[in-house]
Design a protein around this motif. Structure first.
Motif, PDB file in Angstrom:
ATOM      1  N   GLY A 192       3.233   4.366  -7.370  1.00  0.00           N
ATOM      2  CA  GLY A 192       2.089   4.349  -8.271  1.00  0.00           C
ATOM      3  C   GLY A 192       1.194   3.157  -8.014  1.00  0.00           C
ATOM      4  O   GLY A 192       1.622   2.141  -7.463  1.00  0.00           O
ATOM      5  N   ARG A 193      -0.072   3.278  -8.443  1.00  0.00           N
ATOM      6  CA  ARG A 193      -1.026   2.188  -8.239  1.00  0.00           C
ATOM      7  C   ARG A 193      -0.693   0.993  -9.136  1.00  0.00           C
ATOM      8  O   ARG A 193      -0.757  -0.154  -8.700  1.00  0.00           O
ATOM      9  CB  ARG A 193      -2.453   2.660  -8.548  1.00  0.00           C
ATOM     10  N   ARG A 194      -0.348   1.260 -10.402  1.00  0.00           N
ATOM     11  CA  ARG A 194      -0.114   0.162 -11.340  1.00  0.00           C
ATOM     12  C   ARG A 194       1.036  -0.755 -10.920  1.00  0.00           C
ATOM     13  O   ARG A 194       0.841  -1.984 -10.875  1.00  0.00           O
ATOM     14  CB  ARG A 194       0.134   0.710 -12.750  1.00  0.00           C
ATOM     15  N   PRO A 195       2.238  -0.242 -10.614  1.00  0.00           N
ATOM     16  CA  PRO A 195       3.297  -1.168 -10.196  1.00  0.00           C
ATOM     17  C   PRO A 195       2.970  -1.945  -8.931  1.00  0.00           C
ATOM     18  O   PRO A 195       3.373  -3.100  -8.778  1.00  0.00           O
ATOM     19  CB  PRO A 195       4.514  -0.254 -10.000  1.00  0.00           C
ATOM     20  N   GLY A 241      -5.996  -2.179  -1.201  1.00  0.00           N
ATOM     21  CA  GLY A 241      -5.865  -0.729  -1.087  1.00  0.00           C
ATOM     22  C   GLY A 241      -5.544  -0.058  -2.406  1.00  0.00           C
ATOM     23  O   GLY A 241      -6.265   0.865  -2.843  1.00  0.00           O
ATOM     24  N   PRO A 242      -4.463  -0.436  -3.088  1.00  0.00           N
ATOM     25  CA  PRO A 242      -4.147   0.188  -4.369  1.00  0.00           C
ATOM     26  C   PRO A 242      -5.248   0.027  -5.413  1.00  0.00           C
ATOM     27  O   PRO A 242      -5.536   0.956  -6.166  1.00  0.00           O
ATOM     28  CB  PRO A 242      -2.870  -0.548  -4.802  1.00  0.00           C
ATOM     29  N   GLY A 248       0.821  -1.215   0.000  1.00  0.00           N
ATOM     30  CA  GLY A 248       0.000   0.000   0.000  1.00  0.00           C
ATOM     31  C   GLY A 248       0.848   1.254   0.000  1.00  0.00           C
ATOM     32  O   GLY A 248       0.587   2.205  -0.745  1.00  0.00           O
ATOM     33  N   SER A 249       1.896   1.283   0.825  1.00  0.00           N
ATOM     34  CA  SER A 249       2.799   2.436   0.857  1.00  0.00           C
ATOM     35  C   SER A 249       3.530   2.584  -0.470  1.00  0.00           C
ATOM     36  O   SER A 249       3.759   3.698  -0.953  1.00  0.00           O
ATOM     37  CB  SER A 249       3.814   2.268   1.994  1.00  0.00           C
ATOM     38  N   TYR A 250       3.900   1.455  -1.045  1.00  0.00           N
ATOM     39  CA  TYR A 250       4.557   1.462  -2.362  1.00  0.00           C
ATOM     40  C   TYR A 250       3.650   2.111  -3.407  1.00  0.00           C
ATOM     41  O   TYR A 250       4.108   2.884  -4.261  1.00  0.00           O
ATOM     42  CB  TYR A 250       4.889   0.024  -2.738  1.00  0.00           C
ATOM     43  N   THR A 310      -2.645   6.710 -12.024  1.00  0.00           N
ATOM     44  CA  THR A 310      -3.418   7.795 -11.398  1.00  0.00           C
ATOM     45  C   THR A 310      -2.620   8.563 -10.360  1.00  0.00           C
ATOM     46  O   THR A 310      -3.087   9.573  -9.848  1.00  0.00           O
ATOM     47  CB  THR A 310      -4.680   7.232 -10.708  1.00  0.00           C
ATOM     48  N   VAL A 311      -1.417   8.094 -10.021  1.00  0.00           N
ATOM     49  CA  VAL A 311      -0.564   8.784  -9.051  1.00  0.00           C
ATOM     50  C   VAL A 311       0.640   9.346  -9.793  1.00  0.00           C
ATOM     51  O   VAL A 311       1.345   8.616 -10.481  1.00  0.00           O
ATOM     52  CB  VAL A 311      -0.081   7.826  -7.941  1.00  0.00           C
TER      53      VAL A 311
END
Length: 443
Positions: free
Chosen positions: A90-93, A142-143, A83-85, A220-221
């Motif tokens: 980014g959400r995708r990775p 979460g992501p 989640g922190s990552y 999106t991030v």
């Protein structure tokens, strides 16, 4: 402008490139991960025979369910790490990372030899694989939920985010459907020996498709949005938690309620076989019907929350679920008929799935973007680890200790009441409601 609008998209600046493919990519990956994780519970009896042989059927089942629960222990760790990552990179990775980890774990589970073949190494490998699965799934939710909310137009966030719980229901339905087919086409000896492995391998075969879908998702991030805020949050983590403490506590209570409801419902296949002594095909069919109705209800709940607000769509269906639980269980236990099993559990799944789509989007909208992935994942994983991993063990123990087949209803009633109280206190975040209070909101 409100925090929600700053952290999400404004009504005038929704990203036009984000459409159905982005939603589909996130949802397909989420569905496959949950299929791999949930399918274990459908074959708890067979897995117990394979890896935890015992002279006592009850002991074998309890050991199997305890291993199912082991997958929840590592979910908070995965929620924090992945989640922190997702908030930093980014959400995708983050979604791709969790997906790859799940792939390794599910293949390991599917091919591990039985206890009779390699002895004590077999249950050890299975427990480790379940813990790796838990880590992966803890970092998945979460992501993915943050991504669904951020990729949607403000007026359609509820429907977009509802694909998160809907994909879980799709996964559970697919797992139960596979169980129906396998139980119809195999005798009990074959199902014990290798049938349950087929169910896991089917999930593994689909993994490359999910990875391909996720690799092409737009992000999106972006660094410019979150770098300064992320540094500030890292320096003052206690302050960020304190600022969102009320939402965090309410979310934990609601997710605990939903988790108990979900995993007791998923236990119905085992419950119907072991407690009600129903044929395996009808037991699996009950789960298929219940989860199928749950899919429609989850999407309908998201759609309703976009039009009428998050609060009413959470509260009133949850109240209905609270009132229906005991009478439905009483009907099922007294009659033990196909109509009661299919209709009763179907009704509970239908009504009980509506509130959580509205809740998921309300929680996501309430969390700042710079901590949205990690906070949602951690809250979700802590609630799941505390109550999801123990739900089936507690229900099995309650039935065994009391000898009362209505024991699952008691646990679900308590959970539903707690969830309802927390939902009543959740703030409204739907644009259809808040725009009336803030007519000048724009970016």
């Amino acid at each position: 402008m409100s925090k929600t609008e700053l952290d999400g998209h404004s009504a005038g600046k929704a990203l036009p490139a984000f459409g159905s493919r982005a939603i589909l990519g996130a949802t397909v990956g989420n569905m496959l991960e949950f299929y791999d994780f949930i399918t274990y519970s459908f074959f708890a009896v067979q897995i117990g025979h394979t890896f935890f042989p015992s002279h006592s059927e009850y002991a074998s089942l309890m050991l199997s369910l305890a291993t199912f629960g082991a997958g929840f222990v590592t979910r908070p760790i995965g929620g924090i790490v992945i989640g922190s990552y997702s908030d930093r990179v980014g959400r995708r990775p983050a979604m791709i990372l969790s997906f790859v980890i799940m792939g390794f774990a599910i293949i390991t589970l599917a091919v591990t030899p039985s206890y009779e073949t390699i002895g004590i190494a077999a249950p050890i490998i299975v427990i480790v694989a379940r813990m790796v699965q838990g880590f992966s799934l803890g970092g998945e939710v979460g992501p993915t939920t943050a991504y669904l909310m951020e990729a949607a137009e403000p007026g359609r966030r509820g429907l977009a985010v509802s694909w998160q719980p809907a994909s879980q229901q799709i996964a559970a339905t697919a797992g139960a459907f596979v169980g129906v087919v396998l139980s119809e086409s195999m005798d009990s000896a074959a199902l014990d020996a290798y049938g349950w492995r087929i169910a896991f391998l089917l999930g593994a075969v689909c993994l490359p498709f999910g990875l391909w879908m996720r690799s092409g998702l737009p992000e999106t991030v972006h660094g410019a949005e979150t770098d300064a805020a992320g540094i500030q949050a890292a320096r003052k983590p206690i302050g960020v938690i304190r600022a969102n403490a009320r939402i965090i506590i309410l979310a934990l209570l609601i997710l605990a309620s939903g988790t108990i409801n979900t995993y007791v419902t998923q236990y119905m296949t085992t419950y119907a076989e072991n407690t009600l002594h129903i044929a395996a095909d009808l037991a699996f069919a009950t789960t298929v019907v219940g989860n199928g109705l749950g899919i429609a209800a989850a999407l309908y709940g998201g759609w309703l929350s976009d039009r009428f607000g998050r609060w009413p769509v959470m509260v009133w269906p949850q109240l209905a679920a609270l009132l229906l639980t005991y009478p439905v269980f009483l009907w099922i236990v007294d009659s033990r008929s196909a109509m009661a099993l299919l209709g009763g559990f179907g009704l509970l799944s239908l009504v009980g799935s509506i509130p959580y789509s509205a809740f998921y989007v309300a929680l996501t909208e309430n969390l700042p973007k710079r901590i949205r992935g990690s906070a949602f994942a951690t809250i979700y994983a802590v609630a799941i680890a505390s109550f999801g991993g123990t739900a089936q063990l507690i229900v099995t123990w309650l039935i065994h200790a009391t000898g009362n087949a209505l024991a699952p209803a008691w646990y679900m009633l308590f959970a539903a009441a707690v969830g309802l109280g927390a939902m009543v206190m959740m703030p409204e975040t739907a644009p259809v409601k808040t725009v009336q209070q803030e007519p000048s909101r724009s970016c």
